[in-house]
Design an enzyme around this catalytic site. Structure first.
Site, PDB file in Angstrom:
ATOM      1  N   GLY A 212     -41.512  29.431  27.532  1.00 35.97           N
ATOM      2  CA  GLY A 212     -40.298  30.262  27.708  1.00 35.97           C
ATOM      3  C   GLY A 212     -40.175  31.124  28.595  1.00 35.97           C
ATOM      4  N   ILE A 216     -45.412  37.036  28.818  1.00 35.91           N
ATOM      5  CA  ILE A 216     -46.423  36.381  28.037  1.00 35.91           C
ATOM      6  C   ILE A 216     -46.528  34.809  28.700  1.00 35.91           C
ATOM      7  CG2 ILE A 216     -47.283  35.475  25.913  1.00 35.91           C
ATOM      8  CD1 ILE A 216     -46.341  38.236  24.628  1.00 35.91           C
ATOM      9  N   GLU A 235     -37.851  23.503  29.445  1.00 34.51           N
ATOM     10  CA  GLU A 235     -36.294  23.722  29.484  1.00 34.51           C
ATOM     11  C   GLU A 235     -36.279  24.562  30.542  1.00 34.51           C
ATOM     12  OE1 GLU A 235     -35.377  26.034  25.818  1.00 34.51           O
ATOM     13  OE2 GLU A 235     -34.467  27.355  26.880  1.00 34.51           O
ATOM     14  N   GLY A 333     -34.547  27.359  23.119  1.00 33.83           N
ATOM     15  CA  GLY A 333     -35.394  26.083  22.768  1.00 33.83           C
ATOM     16  C   GLY A 333     -36.805  26.234  22.125  1.00 33.83           C
TER      17      GLY A 333
HETATM   18  N1  COA Z   1     -39.251  46.318  16.635  1.00 38.71           N
HETATM   19  C1  COA Z   1     -38.444  47.051  17.515  1.00 38.71           C
HETATM   20  N2  COA Z   1     -38.395  46.703  18.853  1.00 38.71           N
HETATM   21  C2  COA Z   1     -38.913  45.716  19.196  1.00 38.71           C
HETATM   22  C3  COA Z   1     -39.559  44.794  18.413  1.00 38.71           C
HETATM   23  C4  COA Z   1     -39.661  44.911  17.036  1.00 38.71           C
HETATM   24  N3  COA Z   1     -40.390  44.437  16.220  1.00 38.71           N
HETATM   25  N4  COA Z   1     -40.086  43.726  19.081  1.00 38.71           N
HETATM   26  C5  COA Z   1     -39.730  44.198  20.327  1.00 38.71           C
HETATM   27  N5  COA Z   1     -39.132  44.991  20.409  1.00 38.71           N
HETATM   28  C6  COA Z   1     -38.669  45.536  21.734  1.00 38.71           C
HETATM   29  C7  COA Z   1     -39.743  45.726  22.592  1.00 38.71           C
HETATM   30  O1  COA Z   1     -40.309  46.957  22.598  1.00 38.71           O
HETATM   31  C8  COA Z   1     -38.985  45.675  24.203  1.00 38.71           C
HETATM   32  O2  COA Z   1     -38.364  46.808  24.351  1.00 38.71           O
HETATM   33  P1  COA Z   1     -38.119  47.213  25.999  1.00 38.71           P
HETATM   34  O3  COA Z   1     -37.451  46.491  26.354  1.00 38.71           O
HETATM   35  O4  COA Z   1     -37.584  48.632  25.707  1.00 38.71           O
HETATM   36  O5  COA Z   1     -39.598  47.211  26.370  1.00 38.71           O
HETATM   37  C9  COA Z   1     -37.871  44.797  23.658  1.00 38.71           C
HETATM   38  O6  COA Z   1     -37.578  44.622  22.112  1.00 38.71           O
HETATM   39  C10 COA Z   1     -38.145  43.271  24.238  1.00 38.71           C
HETATM   40  O7  COA Z   1     -39.555  42.806  23.610  1.00 38.71           O
HETATM   41  P2  COA Z   1     -40.477  41.768  24.579  1.00 38.71           P
HETATM   42  O8  COA Z   1     -41.529  41.405  23.502  1.00 38.71           O
HETATM   43  O9  COA Z   1     -40.774  42.733  25.646  1.00 38.71           O
HETATM   44  O10 COA Z   1     -39.704  40.623  24.973  1.00 38.71           O
HETATM   45  P3  COA Z   1     -39.722  39.672  25.841  1.00 38.71           P
HETATM   46  O11 COA Z   1     -38.937  39.810  27.201  1.00 38.71           O
HETATM   47  O12 COA Z   1     -41.204  39.371  26.025  1.00 38.71           O
HETATM   48  O13 COA Z   1     -38.933  38.186  25.259  1.00 38.71           O
HETATM   49  C11 COA Z   1     -38.410  37.240  23.216  1.00 38.71           C
HETATM   50  C12 COA Z   1     -39.461  37.852  23.985  1.00 38.71           C
HETATM   51  C13 COA Z   1     -38.741  36.693  21.907  1.00 38.71           C
HETATM   52  C14 COA Z   1     -36.900  38.073  23.094  1.00 38.71           C
HETATM   53  C15 COA Z   1     -38.038  35.748  24.205  1.00 38.71           C
HETATM   54  O14 COA Z   1     -39.082  35.094  24.090  1.00 38.71           O
HETATM   55  C16 COA Z   1     -37.113  35.166  23.462  1.00 38.71           C
HETATM   56  O15 COA Z   1     -35.927  35.187  23.922  1.00 38.71           O
HETATM   57  N6  COA Z   1     -37.352  34.009  22.778  1.00 38.71           N
HETATM   58  C17 COA Z   1     -36.457  33.022  21.942  1.00 38.71           C
HETATM   59  C18 COA Z   1     -35.889  31.880  22.732  1.00 38.71           C
HETATM   60  C19 COA Z   1     -37.216  31.068  23.241  1.00 38.71           C
HETATM   61  O16 COA Z   1     -38.289  31.152  22.689  1.00 38.71           O
HETATM   62  N7  COA Z   1     -36.718  30.283  24.072  1.00 38.71           N
HETATM   63  C20 COA Z   1     -37.928  29.257  24.375  1.00 38.71           C
HETATM   64  C21 COA Z   1     -37.640  28.723  25.705  1.00 38.71           C
HETATM   65  S1  COA Z   1     -36.876  29.678  26.974  1.00 38.71           S
END
Ligand code: COA
Length: 434
Positions: A212, A216, A235, A333
């Site tokens: 994704g 990470i 994807e 995805g």
């Molecule tokens: N409570 C409060 N805030 C939270 C939180 C929680 N449980 N979990 C995360 N946050 C905050 C983080 O601190 C971060 O804040 P910042 O931007 O101020 O630093 C923000 O939310 C984003 O978290 P982060 O873990 O850095 O997100 P990421 O950029 O690594 O993306 C997903 C993680 C889950 C959003 C992303 O993987 C996603 O959209 N997944 C769904 C779709 C998917 O998996 N598709 C797969 C193929 S593309």
């Protein structure tokens, strides 16, 4: 057709003149966002009630600026930073949907598209443009919309696969020569590096990878350079995959579906990535109902799906699209690949997340999800969960076992509280971790 086609170009204002009030308009996403057309569309003051359907767009979003209320209404099928606040404030909306299901929404007419606003590569000698860096949901939109309005950009890569839009289908186009919007990988943190190491440790030679968006998956990719004969069926991908390819780790030799080719539906990254995919028969772009089709994904052996999430509860329910009621991204995805990897022989569905958020103040492993938090991967579908403290495979574990397994990879500051919560929920006496 040589360059004759270019003489038919019109201004952005003239091109968007075909849009009428009340129409449904698809907007091409990510690096293919047709920004000059969006700006010209918003400049047409007489337009009202235009619904814009899109996944995450890149660059400016003029259609949600003040003054656009009642004129343009943005509906995200997967969203990004610019639309989070408007969705939260009710100035825009969101459709929760698997990425793989979006093409059928357009093809079936459940969402009827009047117009597709696209950014395309110039037509070749056969009069064929391509959807360039984003084929995903755009192919179905291009095939279904009554009217195609395009930005034909000299710098949009010509991509291989199922990406073609015949020049003759385009009703009006603007001709540009501008760089695509780039996304640069952020420098990784120690925590991300540790998670990347743990994930990479689960990847065997000959695996087919999906990853994704985000730090990470990138951290994991950085640590796969010594692997051999990896395949890519994902994807999306970014610059890190190009680096792995250059390092000789990716050959796609052992894939059963589109062997010897990288398969994707969109890319997001820098010029280096755009150069890599340009006219490269080793990279096949397909619509997301093909790339994300679990029946196809499972036909590759050893599929490793590396995705991230926002919260996991002690039963293994995975929230990835929202923080409470606040929509953060979308289903995308994730489920398609988590399920596909689970069904693949030797597959490993992985969700990897930092153990905390908000500078360490909040545990992301929680007794229950925040009210309003969306379950993207259910507790029936979840397998591997990884934090910087380790990896656990919840598949086949009881509620109590999974709770304890998740607590073992939570941040140490939160383990005692989580253990108490688990004991209260599952009604047993705290031992060990308490
Ligand atoms: N409570 C409060 N805030 C939270 C939180 C929680 N449980 N979990 C995360 N946050 C905050 C983080 O601190 C971060 O804040 P910042 O931007 O101020 O630093 C923000 O939310 C984003 O978290 P982060 O873990 O850095 O997100 P990421 O950029 O690594 O993306 C997903 C993680 C889950 C959003 C992303 O993987 C996603 O959209 N997944 C769904 C779709 C998917 O998996 N598709 C797969 C193929 S593309």
């Amino acid at each position: 057709m040589e360059r004759d086609w270019a003489r038919k170009a019109v201004s952005a204002e003239e091109a968007v003149g075909l849009i009428q009030s009340g129409m449904n308009v698809f907007v091409h996403g990510a690096a293919a966002t047709p920004t000059p057309l969006l700006k010209a569309m918003v400049g047409r003051n007489a337009l009202e009630g235009v619904r814009l359907y899109h996944i995450h767009t890149a660059g400016e979003t003029p259609f949600i600026e003040p003054g656009c209320e009642g004129r343009f209404f943005s509906i995200s099928l997967f969203t990004g930073a610019a639309l989070r606040k408007p969705i939260e404030e009710g100035r825009a909306d969101f459709i929760p949907i698997f990425l793989s299901d979006i093409p059928a929404l357009f093809q079936s007419g459940r969402i009827r598209l009047d117009v597709a606003l696209l950014q395309l590569s110039p037509p070749d000698m056969h009069g064929l443009c391509t959807l360039g860096t984003s084929v995903d949901t755009a192919k179905a939109a291009a095939d279904s919309a009554t009217i195609i309005i395009a930005e034909i950009n000299e710098q949009m890569p010509r991509t291989h696969g199922n990406t073609v839009v015949p020049f003759e289908r385009i009703a009006a186009f603007l001709h540009t020569d501008r760089p695509l919007i780039e996304q640069y990988p952020e420098p990784e943190t120690e925590v991300e590096a540790r998670i990347g190491e743990i994930v990479a440790g689960l990847v065997e030679d000959g695996s087919t990878l999906q990853m994704g968006i985000g730090a990470i998956p990138d951290a994991a990719l950085l640590r796969l350079r010594e692997k051999r004969d990896l395949g890519i069926h994902s994807e999306m991908f970014s610059d890190r995959v190009v680096e792995l390819f250059e390092a000789g780790a990716i050959t796609n030799r052992f894939k059963s579906v589109h062997p010897n080719r990288i398969v994707t539906s969109f890319v997001s990254g820098t010029k280096k990535l755009f150069r890599f995919v340009h006219d490269n028969p080793l990279v096949e772009f397909h619509p997301c109902d093909r790339t994300n089709n679990t029946t196809l994904i499972r036909r590759n052996d050893k599929v490793v799906a590396i995705n991230s999430c926002l919260q996991v509860d002690l039963t293994g329910q995975v929230c990835a699209d929202s923080i409470g009621h606040r929509i953060y991204s979308g289903i995308g995805g994730q489920m398609d690949f988590i399920r596909g990897a689970a069904l693949s022989r030797g597959g490993k569905p992985i969700l990897a997340l930092r153990s905390t958020a908000a500078g360490g103040k909040i545990s992301r492993i929680v007794p229950e999800l925040n009210p309003g938090g969306g379950v993207v991967t259910t507790r029936g579908h979840v397998h591997w969960v990884i934090t910087e403290y380790g990896a656990v495979n919840l598949h086949g574990m009881t509620l109590r076992e999974r709770g304890n397994a998740l607590i073992s990879i939570a941040h140490p500051d939160f383990r005692a509280g989580l253990a108490k919560a688990l004991a209260a929920i599952r009604r047993f006496t705290v031992t060990g971790l308490g």
